[in-house]
Design an enzyme around this catalytic site. Structure first.
Site, mmCIF file in Angstrom:
data_model
loop_
_atom_site.group_PDB
_atom_site.id
_atom_site.type_symbol
_atom_site.label_atom_id
_atom_site.label_comp_id
_atom_site.label_asym_id
_atom_site.label_seq_id
_atom_site.Cartn_x
_atom_site.Cartn_y
_atom_site.Cartn_z
ATOM 1 N N GLY A 244 41.939 -42.016 -25.171
ATOM 2 C CA GLY A 244 41.711 -42.800 -25.673
ATOM 3 C C GLY A 244 42.450 -43.112 -27.359
ATOM 4 N N ALA A 245 42.126 -44.288 -28.529
ATOM 5 C CA ALA A 245 42.394 -44.393 -29.717
ATOM 6 C C ALA A 245 43.771 -44.058 -29.984
ATOM 7 C CB ALA A 245 41.701 -43.685 -30.466
ATOM 8 N N HIS B 240 50.546 -39.879 -27.919
ATOM 9 C CA HIS B 240 49.919 -40.666 -26.627
ATOM 10 C C HIS B 240 51.198 -40.919 -25.485
ATOM 11 C CE1 HIS B 240 46.437 -39.958 -28.424
ATOM 12 N NE2 HIS B 240 45.799 -39.457 -27.841
ATOM 13 N N GLN C 278 33.131 -32.159 -25.430
ATOM 14 C CA GLN C 278 34.139 -30.974 -25.978
ATOM 15 C C GLN C 278 33.478 -31.049 -28.133
ATOM 16 O OE1 GLN C 278 37.566 -32.936 -24.443
ATOM 17 N NE2 GLN C 278 38.764 -32.788 -26.790
ATOM 18 N N GLY D 123 50.122 -32.897 -25.249
ATOM 19 C CA GLY D 123 51.356 -32.459 -26.455
ATOM 20 C C GLY D 123 50.926 -30.966 -26.876
ATOM 21 N N LYS E 261 51.142 -30.344 -30.521
ATOM 22 C CA LYS E 261 50.476 -30.663 -31.278
ATOM 23 C C LYS E 261 49.108 -30.173 -31.117
ATOM 24 C CE LYS E 261 47.308 -33.943 -32.860
ATOM 25 N NZ LYS E 261 45.882 -33.124 -33.537
ATOM 26 N N ASP E 262 48.350 -29.970 -30.031
ATOM 27 C CA ASP E 262 47.567 -28.649 -29.602
ATOM 28 C C ASP E 262 47.888 -28.227 -28.984
ATOM 29 O OD1 ASP E 262 45.015 -30.777 -30.240
ATOM 30 O OD2 ASP E 262 46.162 -32.767 -29.231
ATOM 31 N N GLN F 50 45.158 -25.926 -27.365
ATOM 32 C CA GLN F 50 44.951 -26.355 -25.882
ATOM 33 C C GLN F 50 45.918 -26.367 -25.392
ATOM 34 O OE1 GLN F 50 42.716 -30.569 -26.030
ATOM 35 N NE2 GLN F 50 44.473 -30.781 -25.754
ATOM 36 N N SER G 223 44.286 -40.097 -33.490
ATOM 37 C CA SER G 223 43.461 -40.179 -33.871
ATOM 38 C C SER G 223 43.028 -40.983 -34.853
ATOM 39 C CB SER G 223 42.445 -40.380 -32.006
ATOM 40 O OG SER G 223 43.493 -40.523 -30.901
#
Length: 279
Positions: A32-33, A38, A62, A148, A150-151, A154, A187
């Protein structure tokens, strides 16, 4: 209005109908956010799939810092309005007890790529990520999952868990979306003061300059040290790491013939920012 589903039973009843019709289902897992980063994932899924599910779930497993979990913004109504512009077909927004019911006792742990960098700084974080992503893939029965870059770490964890567990999901890594001044959308950015927001783009600028210097022949160590110094001079309180790693394994790499990634994490204005770029 985009339907918001709260239970796995309701979700699966809808997904089964789509599957029976032979439709390809994409899932965009989020906490969210939502912001344009996103939405870019949802748009990519919209372009490639017959049906798109966005999940909104602030995953408690997490967060290794309870205060961070408490502070994480929850903006479901605004998120739903944004997703309606894509549009997505369904929002899955379960309560924590729907995802982790009483007696829940299973953990997914991905060795190797989860251990350095963020894994070192945030113990248990990637176990929580791997567990919830595995569950969301199972709950949504998705064919394609969108994440994404960016991570970056992950993304590598998710790619490895899908490969190791033979999950029938194609993982798509989408480009990082940035503000006009280069700051990676996150976020967490909303927690920056005006002064912190003015300093934050130095993270991207510093690692970009370091990557260019390395490509030009400067030593990795010198370029990284100069990047850290530039960030401290700009007012960053702490540089946790700037590392040049193999893009796939995330092990240290001095082999320019293989794809490499520069990854960084630093604190400015009391907010932890992460970023990465190819080298």
């Amino acid at each position: 209005m985009t339907p918001i589903v709260r239970t796995v039973a309701d979700l699966r009843s809808r997904v089964r109908a789509w599957k029976a019709a032979g439709e390809v289902i994409g899932v965009v897992p989020t906490m969210g956010a939502l912001h344009d980063g996103h939405l870019s994932l949802a748009r990519a899924a919209r372009a490639e799939c017959d049906r798109v599910i966005t999940t909104i779930f602030v995953n408690p497993k997490q967060f290794n810092n309870p205060d961070d979990l408490k502070k994480y913004p929850r903006t479901e109504a605004a998120d739903a309005a944004l997703l309606a512009t894509v549009p997505v077909d369904l929002i899955f927004a379960p309560a924590p007890e729907e995802v982790y019911p009483e007696g829940y006792g299973t953990k997914v742990s991905v060795a190797g790529v989860s251990e350095p960098l963020e894994g070192r700084m945030r113990p248990g974080h990637f176990d929580g990520v791997a567990t919830v992503v595995t569950k969301l893939f199972g709950m949504t029965m998705a064919d394609r999952g969108y994440f994404g870059q960016k991570d970056w770490q992950q993304l590598q964890v998710v790619l490895k868990l899908v490969a190791d567990l033979n999950l029938a999901v194609h993982v798509v890594g989408c480009e990082t979306i940035r503000e006009a001044d280069g700051l990676a959308m996150s976020s967490r950015n909303v927690r920056l003061t005006a002064a912190g927001r003015a300093k934050a783009p130095v993270l991207y600028a510093a690692i970009t300059a370091a990557a260019m210097d390395i490509r030009a022949g400067q030593s990795d160590r010198m370029a990284i040290r100069e990047a850290a110094e530039a960030m401290r001079a700009a007012g960053f309180e702490r540089v946790e790491y700037i590392e040049l790693r193999d893009a796939g394994t995330l092990m240290p790499s001095d082999d320019p013939s293989r794809p490499r990634r520069m990854l960084a994490a630093a604190w400015v204005d009391g907010v932890r920012l992460i970023d990465n770029i190819p080298v």
